[in-house]
Design a protein around this motif. Structure first.
Motif, PDB file in Angstrom:
ATOM      1  N   GLY A  54       0.805  -1.214   0.000  1.00 13.16           N
ATOM      2  CA  GLY A  54       0.000   0.000   0.000  1.00 13.16           C
ATOM      3  C   GLY A  54       0.838   1.264   0.000  1.00 13.16           C
ATOM      4  O   GLY A  54       0.548   2.209   0.743  1.00 13.16           O
ATOM      5  N   VAL A  55       1.897   1.279  -0.828  1.00  9.45           N
ATOM      6  CA  VAL A  55       2.793   2.439  -0.886  1.00  9.45           C
ATOM      7  C   VAL A  55       2.797   3.015  -2.296  1.00  9.45           C
ATOM      8  O   VAL A  55       2.378   2.376  -3.262  1.00  9.45           O
ATOM      9  CB  VAL A  55       4.232   2.046  -0.477  1.00  9.45           C
ATOM     10  N   SER A  56       3.307   4.243  -2.397  1.00 13.82           N
ATOM     11  CA  SER A  56       3.371   4.915  -3.695  1.00 13.82           C
ATOM     12  C   SER A  56       4.713   4.641  -4.367  1.00 13.82           C
ATOM     13  O   SER A  56       5.604   4.011  -3.797  1.00 13.82           O
ATOM     14  CB  SER A  56       3.187   6.424  -3.511  1.00 13.82           C
ATOM     15  N   ARG A  57       4.858   5.134  -5.595  1.00 18.23           N
ATOM     16  CA  ARG A  57       6.070   4.889  -6.363  1.00 18.23           C
ATOM     17  C   ARG A  57       7.289   5.615  -5.797  1.00 18.23           C
ATOM     18  O   ARG A  57       8.405   5.133  -5.909  1.00 18.23           O
ATOM     19  CB  ARG A  57       5.851   5.337  -7.822  1.00 18.23           C
ATOM     20  N   THR A  58       7.087   6.766  -5.162  1.00 20.99           N
ATOM     21  CA  THR A  58       8.237   7.550  -4.692  1.00 20.99           C
ATOM     22  C   THR A  58       9.035   6.815  -3.616  1.00 20.99           C
ATOM     23  O   THR A  58      10.265   6.663  -3.761  1.00 20.99           O
ATOM     24  CB  THR A  58       7.773   8.926  -4.166  1.00 20.99           C
TER      25      THR A  58
END
Length: 216
Positions: A37-41
């Protein structure tokens, strides 16, 4: 963001340590981001840190893959690792606390019990005991910088040590080594403990070639 980056790094390291990810395996970054559940950054930052540590590499059309050494790289890493593990055993012999001595005895007994009751069966179970043995000694050495160096180096070799316990007699030999090393550490024989540990973690070139072939 830093917290997410650490979460991603811990997840990948956990997969390497458990054998879910083996040398040369690709890392599905999209699936990993969804799973955590994390973003690409933070994912990109985690990959940069792992690449800097030498635990992953970037390959054309494959993206991020778990580091897979050549024979020359394997032997070079192993040479350094033997020195680090040996140093930890020597320092542990000088600095062993009562609590760490009890922990060391507990894990050595567990290794001996596994070898006596299971023989060559359940190599993955024995491998986890082996990790505990080396972890306790590295902690008992009382040098956090050395501990981190050992952890980073060990992660490049874990799959090969795990595969080693598939060999007939390897578990019994390892448990015997563990008893000898622990005896030297508790006897405060730092020089002998360092030398014995270094021999314990080394592979000869033929064995190294066999292990590389198994995981190719």
């Amino acid at each position: 963001m830093a917290g997410q980056t650490d979460t991603i790094i811990d997840a990948i390291l956990g997969d390497i340590e458990s054998g879910t990810l083996n040398p040369g395996d690709g890392i599905d970054e999209t699936a990993l981001a969804t799973r955590l559940g994390v973003s690409r950054t933070p994912l990109r930052e985690a990959m940069i840190q792992l690449e800097t540590a030498g635990l992953i590499t970037r390959q054309p059309r494959k993206g991020a893959v778990v580091f897979k050494p050549s024979l020359e790289e394997f032997l070079a890493i192993l040479e350094v690792h033997a020195k680090l593990e040996g140093q930890a055993a020597g320092l542990a012999a000088r600095r062993l606390s009562t609590d760490h001595a009890k922990e060391l005895e507990r894990i050595v007994v567990a290794c001996e019990h596994h070898a006596a009751t299971k023989g060559d069966a359940d190599p993955d179970g024995y491998y986890q005991l082996n990790l505990d043995f080396h972890r306790i000694i590295a902690i008992a050495a009382g040098n956090p910088f050395l501990l981190e160096m050992i952890k980073t180096n060990a992660r490049k070799l874990m799959a090969y040590y795990r595969a080693r316990y598939q060999y007939v007699g390897a578990i019994a030999d390892s448990a015997k080594d563990h008893r000898e090393i622990a005896t030297l550490i508790t006897a405060r024989d730092a020089e002998a403990a360092e030398q014995r540990m270094a021999r314990h973690v080394q592979f000869d070139q033929v064995t190294a070639m066999d292990l590389l072939a198994v995981l190719s």
